[in-house]
Scaffold this motif. Sequence first.
Motif, PDB file in Angstrom:
ATOM      1  N   ILE A 137      -4.923   8.740  -4.677  1.00  0.00           N
ATOM      2  CA  ILE A 137      -5.294   7.542  -4.259  1.00  0.00           C
ATOM      3  C   ILE A 137      -5.276   7.459  -2.728  1.00  0.00           C
ATOM      4  CG2 ILE A 137      -3.961   4.944  -4.279  1.00  0.00           C
ATOM      5  CD1 ILE A 137      -3.175   5.662  -7.240  1.00  0.00           C
ATOM      6  N   GLN A 173     -12.129   4.656   1.809  1.00  0.00           N
ATOM      7  CA  GLN A 173     -13.117   4.955   0.798  1.00  0.00           C
ATOM      8  C   GLN A 173     -13.476   6.469   0.568  1.00  0.00           C
ATOM      9  OE1 GLN A 173     -16.930   3.195   1.924  1.00  0.00           O
ATOM     10  NE2 GLN A 173     -15.868   1.022   1.781  1.00  0.00           N
ATOM     11  N   ILE A 184       0.990  -3.420  -9.225  1.00  0.00           N
ATOM     12  CA  ILE A 184       2.224  -3.469  -8.859  1.00  0.00           C
ATOM     13  C   ILE A 184       2.911  -4.464  -9.850  1.00  0.00           C
ATOM     14  CG2 ILE A 184       1.902  -2.828  -6.489  1.00  0.00           C
ATOM     15  CD1 ILE A 184       1.706  -5.667  -5.618  1.00  0.00           C
TER      16      ILE A 184
HETATM   17  N1  LIG Z   1      -2.291  -4.655  -3.420  1.00  0.00           N
HETATM   18  C1  LIG Z   1      -2.871  -3.798  -4.258  1.00  0.00           C
HETATM   19  N2  LIG Z   1      -3.347  -2.595  -3.896  1.00  0.00           N
HETATM   20  C2  LIG Z   1      -3.878  -1.821  -4.710  1.00  0.00           C
HETATM   21  C3  LIG Z   1      -3.992  -2.101  -6.231  1.00  0.00           C
HETATM   22  N3  LIG Z   1      -4.631  -1.126  -6.692  1.00  0.00           N
HETATM   23  C4  LIG Z   1      -5.092  -0.166  -5.854  1.00  0.00           C
HETATM   24  N4  LIG Z   1      -4.300  -0.722  -4.483  1.00  0.00           N
HETATM   25  C5  LIG Z   1      -4.742  -0.052  -3.326  1.00  0.00           C
HETATM   26  O1  LIG Z   1      -6.043   0.187  -2.993  1.00  0.00           O
HETATM   27  C6  LIG Z   1      -6.530   1.250  -2.360  1.00  0.00           C
HETATM   28  C7  LIG Z   1      -7.570   1.991  -3.030  1.00  0.00           C
HETATM   29  O2  LIG Z   1      -7.164   2.666  -4.404  1.00  0.00           O
HETATM   30  P1  LIG Z   1      -7.642   3.575  -5.074  1.00  0.00           P
HETATM   31  O3  LIG Z   1      -7.077   3.494  -6.494  1.00  0.00           O
HETATM   32  O4  LIG Z   1      -7.849   5.069  -4.428  1.00  0.00           O
HETATM   33  O5  LIG Z   1      -9.237   3.128  -5.130  1.00  0.00           O
HETATM   34  P2  LIG Z   1     -10.591   3.935  -5.676  1.00  0.00           P
HETATM   35  O6  LIG Z   1     -11.458   2.866  -6.353  1.00  0.00           O
HETATM   36  O7  LIG Z   1     -10.205   4.973  -6.869  1.00  0.00           O
HETATM   37  O8  LIG Z   1     -11.456   4.190  -4.324  1.00  0.00           O
HETATM   38  P3  LIG Z   1     -12.393   5.600  -4.152  1.00  0.00           P
HETATM   39  O9  LIG Z   1     -11.761   6.682  -4.845  1.00  0.00           O
HETATM   40  O10 LIG Z   1     -12.351   5.909  -2.843  1.00  0.00           O
HETATM   41  O11 LIG Z   1     -13.496   5.015  -4.823  1.00  0.00           O
HETATM   42  C8  LIG Z   1      -5.249   2.145  -2.312  1.00  0.00           C
HETATM   43  O12 LIG Z   1      -4.679   1.955  -1.022  1.00  0.00           O
HETATM   44  C9  LIG Z   1      -4.142   1.470  -3.441  1.00  0.00           C
HETATM   45  O13 LIG Z   1      -2.871   1.566  -3.052  1.00  0.00           O
HETATM   46  C10 LIG Z   1      -3.406  -3.192  -6.552  1.00  0.00           C
HETATM   47  O14 LIG Z   1      -3.361  -3.709  -7.702  1.00  0.00           O
HETATM   48  N5  LIG Z   1      -2.802  -4.214  -5.609  1.00  0.00           N
END
Ligand SMILES: Nc1nc2c(ncn2[C@@H]2O[C@H](COP(=O)(O)OP(=O)(O)OP(=O)(O)O)[C@@H](O)[C@H]2O)c(=O)[nH]1
Length: 321
Positions: free
Chosen positions: A183, A187, A302
């Motif tokens: 995570i 991007q 969260i």
């Molecule tokens: N505030 C908040 N942040 C979140 C939540 N879910 C994910 N994030 C944050 O959003 C960011 C991206 O999360 P990822 O799960 O890596 O997103 P992804 O869609 O897999 O991204 P890619 O792999 O780049 O396509 C991270 O910094 C997470 O901690 C949420 O429910 N609330």
Amino acid sequence: MFIDELTLNIWAGKGGDGIVSWMHVKGLSHAGPGGGDGGKGGSVYLQGVHDIGALSRHRFIKDFNADNGDNGHGDCMHGKSGSDITIELPIGSVVTNTATLEFIEVLSAEPIFFLKGGWGGRGNNYFKGSKNVNPQESTVGKPGEGGEFFIELKLMVDLGLIGLPNAGKSSILNALTKAKAKIGSYQFTTLTPNLGDLYGFIIADIPGLIHGASEGKGLGHKFLRHISRTKMLMHCISCENDKPLEVYKTIREELKKYDPSLLEKPEIILLTKTDLIDGDKLESYKKLFKKSHKNVLGVSIIDDQSVKSLSDELVKILGKI
Ligand SMILES: Nc1nc2c(ncn2[C@@H]2O[C@H](COP(=O)(O)OP(=O)(O)OP(=O)(O)O)[C@@H](O)[C@H]2O)c(=O)[nH]1
Ligand SMILES: [Mg+2]
């Protein structure tokens, strides 16, 4: 290194040749033909495995050959058959003969008989008869089946998580399952698909898509093949976006450019990061989609309760498709 396509030369073994030879019996100058048959060539089996990394194990191997059968021996002894080989492929692999374009799909962990080894040739003892007591003939072994094969992995998945980079797809996968996807607050954190198991339903987190993916932008369309067999898609749209409907349309447009049939798949809309907006705004976002979708959900990773509700709801929805 994740590999989802590969070209391999795969051959079953050739049958051993039959031989011409004569029996040696003490005291007899001529005891008849004794040339044995050749052994059968080894066959090739495919074995599906639950390991999406299985193709990468074959990346330095270009050729798979089952053993040839041994040639026949004297004293009417047959040659030994060649050993079979088994090639492990991730479940979901499609194996296509590049010359004939015939293909076979590896859809389960059941072994598949793939290429037949050649029959052994006949030794001269086989041709012995009342009219032919001293046969001089023997036959050579037959070649095994084989050729060049293109192997492509198309994951077999119940739910595919799609969306823009940073939408929170990997975070949701990890929260819902025991997956440990990377995570990041930037991007394209996810560079290859991740899988997780939600009470027996397989969920795949696909690298982020962006507008222009069809022209190769971002990671392009490279991973969309992995949702071609997905039963259902979950559009993950972050509440950070002011125009969630536009985001949804962008992703749908990219799906269409890759394969219009992807638009026919049942969908769930998941608004992510709901902790970043207030309740009224969340309701107004949900309303935008509810006109056209019956499954519009929200989650914040969260908030354990929202993750639990999402998990229950997904199990209910996936159980019906
Ligand atoms: N505030 C908040 N942040 C979140 C939540 N879910 C994910 N994030 C944050 O959003 C960011 C991206 O999360 P990822 O799960 O890596 O997103 P992804 O869609 O897999 O991204 P890619 O792999 O780049 O396509 C991270 O910094 C997470 O901690 C949420 O429910 N609330
Ligand atoms: Mg990710």
